[in-house]
Design an enzyme around this catalytic site. Structure first.
Site, mmCIF file in Angstrom:
data_model
loop_
_atom_site.group_PDB
_atom_site.id
_atom_site.type_symbol
_atom_site.label_atom_id
_atom_site.label_comp_id
_atom_site.label_asym_id
_atom_site.label_seq_id
_atom_site.Cartn_x
_atom_site.Cartn_y
_atom_site.Cartn_z
ATOM 1 N N SER A 41 51.675 -35.371 -27.342
ATOM 2 C CA SER A 41 51.598 -34.342 -28.511
ATOM 3 C C SER A 41 50.901 -33.022 -28.040
ATOM 4 C CB SER A 41 51.238 -34.857 -29.812
ATOM 5 O OG SER A 41 51.870 -36.002 -30.174
ATOM 6 N N HIS A 46 43.656 -31.867 -35.060
ATOM 7 C CA HIS A 46 44.692 -32.666 -34.257
ATOM 8 C C HIS A 46 45.516 -32.223 -33.154
ATOM 9 C CE1 HIS A 46 46.822 -36.576 -33.648
ATOM 10 N NE2 HIS A 46 45.656 -37.299 -34.251
#
Length: 494
Positions: free
Chosen positions: A111, A170
């Site tokens: 990601s 994140h």
């Protein structure tokens, strides 16, 4: 003259198409007539080539084509449909593309560099964020930073914000503002390196980030220090919340304080100690992804020059890693609600892009009849009605199976034996068991966490210059379309 000729040609084409339809035996089919109506809309449509004032990038982490299909059926079935006929809001966008997701050194992507590619226009190294191709994972001395779309927007006088259901530090939200050789340096980093949470505060102090909403309170306070929603984890003992207070940035921590925040001032919202709750488990005190999206647009819209907003449904990815299709799809439905809310709040000056950073090894089994619960057993096709027969399809082992399975994960049918080998067989399944929100779908290869997949994901777009998306494209192209829609089109208009 050209305009009149084009209009006349269009009218003739539409009339010819209608006449053709009337002569065919399928002319009364609802599927046929719906396709005719869509064709007429597409023929009449014109591309939007005005400069984009705003850009909203929606990223459902892990939502490839398969997962999007599952979310579509799940929401449709929640609304009393068979499911397959339903459309998510972005399914109806006129422009779409397939997106390659590989990283510089990884066939199956992570990601961090995928989100980084969308925000910089260049592919990146696995597990790093917004660094050039010479970066070495876990070595900040190798960091060669790339320029960010957020900084370009800020330099142009526009506001920038992001919304995320995981921690604000994140990987995907961090790609909007940070650069790091290790995506896991949320609140700690080796000496001489800078952790991600600190970089967020740096960017808020620099005026680049105006809105940051998500989880991750623990990343902003010293280890053991009590904060709203949890306890700090920072080994350096810094209290970044105190630093934020000195920047005239509002700090909110639940749905009530978010609703009461001053829309004309920068804001950071940390609504959970780590990641925010799955939508299925979300308490009323915690804002939904839609709540945060609405608040972010209200804040950013106070800047008349425009804004860039990234919205991430990060917990879709987490549920898929856990092998839990129910929670993945329910978070996906909330993602769709956030898109609908944004559409109602913006106008034709806003470029909206919906995509994913990668897919998972999710699989949809067959042959299932219409209306089989997407989180349930595969029911047999009926010969005399549209809906399934109500009887499960049996595999070669004589047992029913679910619509959704995974290639690997915690639900593996192979169990480790005392001698360290793996063996096993599939258990009998019931509809009640497999439709429970806590059920983990069956998987083949045993893994503690299900993995990503390297297959293409889809992208849907609407608004200024959305027509530049089409065919199969590399992920970094997203940045280039956003940049052209805002800056290239603006320069051409001047």
């Amino acid at each position: 003259m050209f305009r009149r000729t084009f209009t006349s040609t269009l009218a003739v084409a539409l009339c010819a198409s209608t006449a053709m339809a009337q002569d065919l035996p399928q002319a009364n089919s609802e599927y046929f007539t719906a396709a005719q109506e869509l064709l007429a809309e597409r023929i009449a449509a014109e591309n939007n080539t005005r400069p984009a004032k705003n850009v909203i990038l929606f990223v459902a982490d892990g939502m490839g084509v398969g997962t999007n299909y599952g979310i579509r059926l799940f929401e449709g079935q929640q609304q009393g449909m068979l499911g397959e006929e339903h459309n998510l809001p972005h399914d109806l966008f006129r422009h779409s593309a397939l997106i390659k997701t590989y990283n510089i050194n990884a066939q199956t992507p992570d990601s961090a560099p995928t989100a980084g590619a969308m925000n910089t226009g260049a592919k990146q190294v696995f597990n790093t964020i917004n660094l050039d191709e010479t970066a070495v994972f876990d070595d900040c001395s190798s960091e060669q930073p790339l320029a960010l779309f957020s900084e370009m927007m800020s330099d142009a006088g526009r506001s920038v914000g992001f919304v995320a259901s995981p921690s604000v530090a994140h990987a995907t939200p961090a790609a909007v503002y940070a650069r790091t050789a290790n995506r896991n340096w949320f609140h700690d980093a080796p000496e001489g390196c800078r952790d991600i949470a600190t970089q967020l505060v740096d960017q808020m102090e620099a005026g680049v980030i105006d809105v940051a909403l998500g989880g991750g309170a623990r990343d902003f306070a010293g280890e053991g220090v009590a904060v709203e929603k949890g306890t700090g984890r920072r080994p350096d003992g810094q209290n970044l919340l105190e630093r934020i207070a000195g920047l005239d940035v509002q700090y909110v921590f639940d749905a009530e304080t978010l609703a009461a925040s001053d829309r004309s001032q920068p804001v950071i919202g940390l609504f959970a100690n780590a990641d925010m709750a799955y939508e299925h488990d979300r308490p009323d005190t915690e804002p939904s992804l839609t709540d945060m999206t609405i608040a972010a647009i209200e804040h950013l819209s106070t800047n008349e020059e425009g804004y860039y907003l990234m919205v991430e449904a990060g917990r879709v990815d987490h549920a898929l890693h856990g092998g839990n299709a129910y929670r993945a799809f329910e978070d996906g439905v909330q993602f769709a609600e956030a898109i609908r809310a944004a559409q109602e709040m913006v106008d034709e000056d806003t470029l909206i892009i919906v995509t994913a950073d990668h897919e998972h090894v999710i699989s949809f089994q067959g042959y299932c009849g219409r209306g089989s619960s997407v989180v349930g057993l595969c029911m047999d096709i009926s010969d005399d009605q549209i809906e399934h027969s109500g009887e499960p399809v049996l595999a070669a082992d004589g047992l029913p199976y679910t619509v959704v399975t995974f290639g690997n994960g915690a639900g593996s049918v192979l169990i480790e034996q005392e001698d360290g080998t793996y063996s096993g067989s599939r258990p009998e399944l019931t509809q009640e068991e497999v439709t429970d929100p806590d059920y983990l779908q069956q998987a083949l290869i045993p893994m503690t966490s299900e993995t990503h997949s390297g297959v293409d994901v889809a992208l849907w777009a609407t608004g200024p210059w959305a027509h530049l998306f089409g065919g199969t494209m590399d992920q970094e192209t997203i940045f280039h379309v956003m940049h052209h829609a805002v800056f290239g089109a603006q320069d051409a208009a001047q």
